[in-house]
Write an enzyme that holds these catalytic residues in place. Sequence first.
Site, PDB file in Angstrom:
ATOM      1  N   GLU A 178      22.303  -9.137  -8.003  1.00  0.00           N
ATOM      2  CA  GLU A 178      23.001  -9.045  -9.245  1.00  0.00           C
ATOM      3  C   GLU A 178      23.203 -10.201 -10.005  1.00  0.00           C
ATOM      4  OE1 GLU A 178      25.688  -5.041  -7.560  1.00  0.00           O
ATOM      5  OE2 GLU A 178      26.438  -7.282  -7.072  1.00  0.00           O
ATOM      6  N   GLU A 213      21.485  -0.037  -4.432  1.00  0.00           N
ATOM      7  CA  GLU A 213      22.852   0.061  -3.711  1.00  0.00           C
ATOM      8  C   GLU A 213      23.159   1.196  -4.162  1.00  0.00           C
ATOM      9  OE1 GLU A 213      25.406  -3.003  -3.929  1.00  0.00           O
ATOM     10  OE2 GLU A 213      23.729  -4.723  -3.294  1.00  0.00           O
TER      11      GLU A 213
END
Length: 631
Positions: A176, A251
């Site tokens: 991320e 995710e």
Amino acid sequence: MTLYQYYTDGGISEGLSTNQPHFTLNRKNITLYSGAVHYFRVPPQYWRDRLRKLRAAGLNAVETYVPWNLHEPEIGTFDFGKGSSDFSQFLDIEKFLRIAQEEDLFAIVRPGPYICAEWDFGGLPSWLLRSNVKIRTSDSLFMEAVTKYFGALLQILVPLQFTKGGSVIAVQIENEYGNTKSVDTGYLEGLKEILERSGIVEVLFTSDTPSNGWSGTLPGVLATANFQEKAKHELGLLKEFQPDKPLMVMEYWTGWFDHWTDKHHTRSADAFGQVLDEILEFGASVNFYMFHGGTNWGFPNGANVEYASGDYSKYRPDTTSYDYDAPLSEAGDYTDKYHKVKELVLKHNKVVTRLPELPQLSDKTAYPDVQVTEMLTLDDLIRQSTIQIDSKLVSMEFLDINNASGQSYGYVVYRHENTNIPANSVLKIEGYVCDTVTVLVNGELKSKILKTQADLDDFGYWKVKDSSLQLGTQEYKSATLDLVVENSGRNNYGKLDQFNQYKGLWQGNVLINDQVLDTWKVIPLEFKKKWTESLQNWRPASENIGPALYKATFEIDDPVDTFVDMTKWTKGFVVVNGFVLARYMKLGPQQTAFLPGPFLKKGLNSILVFEHFVPTMVIQFSKEHIFETLA
């Protein structure tokens, strides 16, 4: 036919391919149905059980992060399951990945170096804070440390790749990274170069939330998506950005984590299933984050903080439980979400291979109450500390211990001796406390006992800057002043300036009646197993007011899973047979601590409780987790 038989029949000529709008593995179409299980959050005795339950749900892959701070706890000292750290038993990643293959699962590995994961410092080792390292950038000092760590880790991972006969089909670059808002593309390119130079030949990928943009990606590297809602929107953005590549939700957040004092997070199986069905109808592969959350054993839980001009007041530490309201509970039990996963994967999966029967659940019990029999006061603990440093106020990371790696976890005591304290004196701590402080004079507690959430807005906690405490009407001459500071967990997420964090007292002076106290003895209390098990001179237990370590022992014939019920205690942590098991705080939401059977032994067991304030002279157990938040 097993998964490996189907995808390796005739030999292996190619790994996971992204050269078309769908995945292929060894030139056969595959949709990835993966679940996150972090080996370091699960007792190794239960790895096979959790992986078999994952496979029984119809999944074909397991995903795991790799925590740098556990694998290199001191500079240059690596532990992959054969070291001497308290976490060593959890760290044999090679064994975990081989068990995954034995259980007919492929593996997705996310080695960081930053992992987020609601783990202390996002998995980065705290010793990086000792020098002027610019973490998560191409800064030469940071990349030098990463290169050494990856050199040790990748020696293990490279032979475990699918094309070399192992389980690993994909490896993530960073994590991320777009959320940092300070993207250093050279850093991502440097990580990619290290991975490839070291022998990683499987698919490389990045992961970000599509609606946050694509600044954390690299050309030629597969981009994947992280989200919980609005599947069609997020996947549409991913498809627009990467039109000729397979779609992967790296995710899909099955639930959420808890901060202390939060309401316990839950999400219905129906809401979860509706979004999952959208993902699979879209033709995307999916990784469930988390499929089985596990536990933030001991002290390395993460935290969140929002810095604004140095404002630390919005700091929020995570609970020990990482149940995550996931398909498999923290104790490995099936939930409604588990059965929803099994139902929808069966509906969408076009490659039918043999699945195991659902494994039986582990036995659980509530052991009889155990009486606390012995104790050590804070002064007793300090007398048995092997390290006492004469110093100015300094954060725990800068203490010259652990082979010049500083202190990562636990508590640090700042002791000022021969202190004259007039009646009605006021103690002031400049800056913020990182993260809680308990004050004693000559062993007498001066801090307010924690009772309600409103108490967190007062002296002793992270929310108040330049806080003050009335020390009472008594006059003291040549007194000993102790400030007991707890590291409640380092921030694990956000912009790069949110990672510039230290633990202890370091932001300013400590004063009494506006007079600076400048000569301190600094005592780290790390509660490492070797030291804890060496403690002597236990005294009969009494209801001491203030920080103390309490001891109870009990005998069992058949060690099975249980939960330690801390609802009648106030704040502190629990140690079982020398291993720091869990933090607790009466405000919740976590009121019980999962205690796996493998942490117990047939015969005599010990439980220690370090309580900040007021003890309860009995330790209780439960057959189930209790989550309750108090006002």
